[in-house]
Design a protein around this motif. Structure first.
Motif, short mmCIF file in Angstrom:
data_model
loop_
_atom_site.label_atom_id
_atom_site.label_comp_id
_atom_site.label_asym_id
_atom_site.label_seq_id
_atom_site.Cartn_x
_atom_site.Cartn_y
_atom_site.Cartn_z
N HIS A 1 0.83 -1.14 -0.18
CA HIS A 1 0.05 -0.12 -0.05
C HIS A 1 0.91 1.25 -0.17
O HIS A 1 0.39 2.22 0.01
N THR A 2 1.94 1.13 0.05
CA THR A 2 2.95 2.16 0.00
C THR A 2 3.67 2.25 -1.47
O THR A 2 3.70 1.46 -2.04
N SER A 3 4.19 3.31 -1.76
CA SER A 3 4.71 3.70 -2.97
C SER A 3 6.15 3.75 -2.75
O SER A 3 6.94 4.15 -1.82
N PRO A 4 6.91 3.34 -3.82
CA PRO A 4 8.73 3.74 -3.88
C PRO A 4 9.05 4.98 -3.41
O PRO A 4 8.34 5.93 -3.75
N GLY A 5 9.93 5.06 -2.44
CA GLY A 5 10.44 6.61 -1.85
C GLY A 5 9.48 6.76 -0.56
O GLY A 5 9.88 7.66 0.02
N ALA A 6 8.38 6.15 -0.22
CA ALA A 6 7.56 6.52 0.95
C ALA A 6 8.23 6.35 2.18
O ALA A 6 9.07 5.06 2.33
N VAL A 7 8.18 7.06 3.05
CA VAL A 7 8.51 6.81 4.47
C VAL A 7 7.33 6.17 5.27
O VAL A 7 6.26 6.39 5.08
N VAL A 8 7.96 5.23 6.05
CA VAL A 8 7.01 4.18 6.75
C VAL A 8 7.48 4.02 8.21
O VAL A 8 8.47 3.92 8.58
N LEU A 9 6.39 4.46 9.03
CA LEU A 9 6.94 4.38 10.60
C LEU A 9 6.20 3.28 11.23
O LEU A 9 5.30 2.71 10.76
N GLN A 10 6.96 2.86 12.33
CA GLN A 10 6.56 1.42 12.91
C GLN A 10 5.28 1.68 13.47
O GLN A 10 4.60 0.72 13.50
N SER A 11 4.86 2.74 13.82
CA SER A 11 3.40 2.72 14.40
C SER A 11 2.59 2.73 13.40
O SER A 11 1.47 1.72 13.73
N TRP A 12 2.68 3.05 12.16
CA TRP A 12 1.94 2.69 11.22
C TRP A 12 1.94 1.41 10.61
O TRP A 12 0.80 0.70 10.28
N LEU A 13 2.95 0.65 10.52
CA LEU A 13 3.06 -0.49 10.20
C LEU A 13 2.47 -1.73 11.42
O LEU A 13 1.76 -2.64 10.86
N THR A 14 2.50 -1.33 12.63
CA THR A 14 1.87 -2.04 13.65
C THR A 14 0.33 -1.76 13.44
O THR A 14 -0.23 -3.02 13.55
N GLN A 15 0.00 -0.59 13.24
CA GLN A 15 -1.57 -0.55 12.97
C GLN A 15 -1.93 -1.43 11.75
O GLN A 15 -3.07 -1.66 11.83
N ASN A 16 -1.02 -1.56 11.05
CA ASN A 16 -1.66 -2.22 9.53
C ASN A 16 -0.93 -3.79 9.90
O ASN A 16 -0.91 -4.41 8.89
N GLU A 17 -0.91 -4.23 11.21
CA GLU A 17 -0.65 -5.70 11.39
C GLU A 17 0.42 -6.11 10.85
O GLU A 17 0.60 -7.37 10.61
N ILE A 18 1.72 -5.50 10.73
CA ILE A 18 2.92 -5.68 10.27
C ILE A 18 4.02 -5.64 11.42
O ILE A 18 4.20 -4.69 12.15
N SER A 19 4.07 -6.96 12.04
CA SER A 19 4.98 -7.18 13.13
C SER A 19 6.35 -6.56 12.79
O SER A 19 6.95 -6.39 11.83
N SER A 20 7.37 -6.26 14.08
CA SER A 20 8.59 -6.06 14.03
C SER A 20 9.29 -6.89 13.35
O SER A 20 10.34 -6.73 12.69
N SER A 21 9.11 -8.17 13.79
CA SER A 21 9.94 -9.22 13.17
C SER A 21 9.76 -9.37 11.71
O SER A 21 10.77 -9.65 10.85
N LEU A 22 8.75 -9.03 11.10
CA LEU A 22 8.32 -9.01 9.94
C LEU A 22 9.10 -7.71 9.10
O LEU A 22 9.68 -7.90 7.96
#
Length: 196
Positions: free
Chosen positions: A3-24
């Motif tokens: 859901h992100t585009s190349p060059g996008a900044v992605v924050l851990q808080s957003w990843l967590t909200q989208n059910e992407i674990s820190s190990s992933l």
């Protein structure tokens, strides 16, 4: 990540909200799908291999993922609306409107290769939805001051961040400002210099 585009900044808080674990996330970093630029801050590499994010991506992440009230301000807003004919001789200085520079995350304030100018609108009692517009920069949409608010921000910064001569040059091209919008901003302003 799709859901992100190349060059996008992605924050851990957003990843967590989208059910992407820190190990992933660690696996994404190892495989090169993400590049870590700071603790809990990642950029999705571009096809060119560029790893440092464009300032628009950083601004969008702070605005949309952290929900902090930041916007493209002053000269930068006017420039990207096509209202500034002043040649920038050095690398682009990006004006960021915020309530407090200290409220912004450290990774954003210290972004490598970025020349930020943090503008706080403490002299404006409140900002309204109509003070902002969405503009396209680098094929991305970003929240920015409308021309009238950007002009106010420029005037309020004379002597601190911009010379009188530079401001005067900018204002020669600002012939289509809305008197009604300007009056609305001045009614909310406590800045003596700008109000004059």
């Amino acid at each position: 990540i799709n859901h992100t585009s190349p060059g996008a900044v992605v924050l851990q808080s957003w990843l967590t909200q989208n059910e992407i674990s820190s190990s992933l996330v660690r696996k994404y970093v190892q495989s090169g799908w993400l590049y870590k630029i700071s603790a809990g801050v990642y950029v999705r590499p571009e096809s060119t291999g560029k790893l440092q994010p464009h300032w628009v991506e950083a601004l969008k992440a702070v605005n949309e993922q952290l929900k902090l009230p930041v916007h493209l301000a002053g000269v930068s807003s006017l420039t990207h609306q096509g209202l500034s004919h002043y040649l920038q001789l050095s690398s682009e200085q990006v004006w960021v409107g915020c309530q407090s520079k200290q409220a912004l995350p450290k990774w954003f304030r210290e972004l490598e290769e970025q020349n930020w100018l943090f503008y706080t609108s403490s002299k404006l009692s409140q900002t309204l939805e109509k003070d902002f517009i969405t503009i396209g920069v680098n094929n991305r949409e970003v929240k920015a001051s409308c021309a009238e608010l950007a002009a106010y921000e420029v005037v309020n910064a004379i002597g601190k961040h911009i010379s009188f001569e530079h401001a005067a040059e900018l204002f020669q091209g600002l012939v289509n400002l809305s008197p009604r919008k300007i009056q609305s901003i001045l009614n909310r302003s406590e800045a003596v210099q700008a109000n004059r």
